[in-house]
Design a protein around this motif. Structure first.
Motif, short mmCIF file in Angstrom:
data_model
loop_
_atom_site.label_atom_id
_atom_site.label_comp_id
_atom_site.label_asym_id
_atom_site.label_seq_id
_atom_site.Cartn_x
_atom_site.Cartn_y
_atom_site.Cartn_z
N PRO A 1 31.97 2.39 0.61
CA PRO A 1 31.14 2.29 -0.58
C PRO A 1 30.83 3.68 -1.12
CG PRO A 1 29.83 1.94 1.40
CD PRO A 1 31.26 2.09 1.83
N ARG A 2 30.40 3.74 -2.37
CA ARG A 2 30.05 5.04 -2.94
C ARG A 2 28.77 5.56 -2.32
NH1 ARG A 2 29.86 4.20 -9.12
NH2 ARG A 2 29.55 2.09 -8.35
N PRO A 3 28.64 6.88 -2.22
CA PRO A 3 27.41 7.44 -1.64
C PRO A 3 26.18 7.05 -2.46
CG PRO A 3 29.12 9.12 -1.78
CD PRO A 3 29.63 7.91 -2.50
N LEU A 4 25.07 6.86 -1.77
CA LEU A 4 23.81 6.51 -2.41
C LEU A 4 23.00 7.77 -2.62
CD1 LEU A 4 23.11 3.55 0.01
CD2 LEU A 4 23.79 3.30 -2.38
N ALA B 1 17.53 14.66 -4.04
CA ALA B 1 18.41 15.60 -3.33
C ALA B 1 19.11 14.93 -2.15
CB ALA B 1 17.60 16.80 -2.84
N LEU B 2 18.66 13.72 -1.83
CA LEU B 2 19.21 13.01 -0.66
C LEU B 2 20.46 12.21 -1.03
CD1 LEU B 2 18.86 11.79 2.28
CD2 LEU B 2 17.48 10.03 1.18
N ILE B 3 21.53 12.43 -0.28
CA ILE B 3 22.75 11.65 -0.48
C ILE B 3 23.14 10.99 0.83
CG2 ILE B 3 25.20 11.74 -1.09
CD1 ILE B 3 24.52 14.18 -2.86
N ILE B 4 23.36 9.68 0.76
CA ILE B 4 23.75 8.91 1.95
C ILE B 4 25.17 8.42 1.75
CG2 ILE B 4 23.21 6.92 3.41
CD1 ILE B 4 20.35 7.10 1.92
N ASP B 5 26.07 8.96 2.54
CA ASP B 5 27.46 8.55 2.45
C ASP B 5 27.75 7.57 3.60
OD1 ASP B 5 30.19 8.25 2.47
OD2 ASP B 5 30.63 10.36 2.10
N SER B 6 27.73 6.29 3.26
CA SER B 6 27.87 5.26 4.29
C SER B 6 29.27 5.26 4.91
CB SER B 6 27.60 3.88 3.70
OG SER B 6 26.25 3.80 3.32
N ALA B 7 30.27 5.56 4.10
CA ALA B 7 31.64 5.55 4.61
C ALA B 7 31.82 6.61 5.68
CB ALA B 7 32.62 5.76 3.47
N ALA B 8 31.30 7.80 5.41
CA ALA B 8 31.44 8.91 6.36
C ALA B 8 30.29 8.95 7.36
CB ALA B 8 31.53 10.23 5.60
N ARG B 9 29.29 8.12 7.11
CA ARG B 9 28.06 8.13 7.91
C ARG B 9 27.44 9.53 7.95
NH1 ARG B 9 26.71 3.55 10.33
NH2 ARG B 9 25.42 4.50 11.92
N VAL B 10 27.38 10.13 6.78
CA VAL B 10 26.82 11.48 6.66
C VAL B 10 25.65 11.45 5.68
CG1 VAL B 10 27.26 13.82 5.82
CG2 VAL B 10 28.97 12.67 7.25
N VAL B 11 24.57 12.11 6.05
CA VAL B 11 23.42 12.23 5.17
C VAL B 11 23.21 13.70 4.87
CG1 VAL B 11 20.91 11.95 5.05
CG2 VAL B 11 22.32 10.13 6.01
N THR B 12 23.05 14.02 3.58
CA THR B 12 22.79 15.41 3.22
C THR B 12 21.56 15.49 2.33
OG1 THR B 12 24.39 15.16 1.42
CG2 THR B 12 25.16 16.28 3.39
N VAL B 13 20.87 16.60 2.45
CA VAL B 13 19.78 16.94 1.53
C VAL B 13 20.19 18.26 0.91
CG1 VAL B 13 17.37 17.63 1.33
CG2 VAL B 13 17.98 15.73 2.83
N GLY B 14 20.44 18.24 -0.39
CA GLY B 14 20.99 19.44 -1.04
C GLY B 14 22.33 19.77 -0.41
#
Ligand code: CA
Length: 235
Positions: free
Chosen positions: A135-138, A142-155
């Protein structure tokens, strides 16, 4: 499922380790055993188990440290074994990323039932449920949740979340307008067979918030609905 599931049994009482190993062999698992912390981490790395049954008290370093180290490179399901009820606080309190725990003594039936329940959770590698196209990242500020990669980033910085923390955040982020009761989050993240203190959710949400703030998230991402549960803030 065509391939055999791999389980790593970590237990320093060699007799118990052998008994537990035999339960799993009977169930058709490929079984490896380790009797101390360092060997457990080594075998978790080399053997790529689907499931790790991990005793809390171990020579070398304990199960919590094993869990912590394994979580840096593996998404294996982890079932902790503890000798006493009071040690459960340790596992829950440390929020090291174990999926469940079982207090000794336990019956073979209990052990297999519990691990079957864990493995049914549609999470992690080796379950054959990985999505073909993610799925596309949410995005939440500044918070991005990439469910496919299971990666969360802030900035620009990645946030190092445990699987439970990630799942909780993902759950709420996928339905940002909804409010989730603790029971609902338990069901969605821990699985329907989990039972215990529902406030385990609060512990993990607390860690999650701290990590997001620590990563530079200025505003509160998760809102608390007093006496009920949690949801995404500002929606
Ligand atoms: Ca032990």
């Amino acid at each position: 499922m065509s391939r055999k599931l791999r389980v790593l049994v970590v237990e320093d009482e060699t007799e118990l380790a052998a008994v537990v190993a035999s339960y799993f062999e009977r169930e058709g698992y490929l079984v490896e055993t380790a009797f101390d912390g360092p060997t457990a981490v080594e075998k978790a790395r080399s053997g790529a188990p689907d499931l790790i049954v991990l005793d809390l008290m171990l020579p070398g370093f304990d199960g919590i440290e094993v869990c912590r180290q394994v979580r840096t490179f593996s998404d294996a399901y982890i079932l902790m074994l503890t000798a006493r009820d009071e040690e459960v606080d340790k596992i829950v309190g440390f929020a090291v990323g174990a999926d469940d725990y079982l207090v000794k003594p336990f019956s073979p039936r209990e052990l297999i039932a519990r691990t079957t329940a864990i493995l049914r959770r549609p999470r992690g590698q080796g379950t054959g449920t990985a999505l073909d196209s993610g799925p596309r990242p949410l995005k939440f500020g500044a918070l991005i949740i990439d469910s496919a990669a299971r990666v969360v980033t802030v900035g620009d910085s990645a946030v190092d979340l445990t699987r439970t923390e990630f799942d909780l955040l993902e759950c709420m982020a996928e339905n940002p307008k909804s409010v989730f009761s603790r029971e609902k989050l338990l069901e969605l993240v821990w699985g329907g067979d989990w039972y215990g203190d529902i406030h385990v959710v609060d512990v993990h949400i607390g860690h999650l918030r701290k990590k997001l703030t620590g990563a530079g998230m200025a505003e509160e991402v998760i809102r608390t609905v007093r006496g009920y549960g949690y949801g995404m803030a500002g929606q």
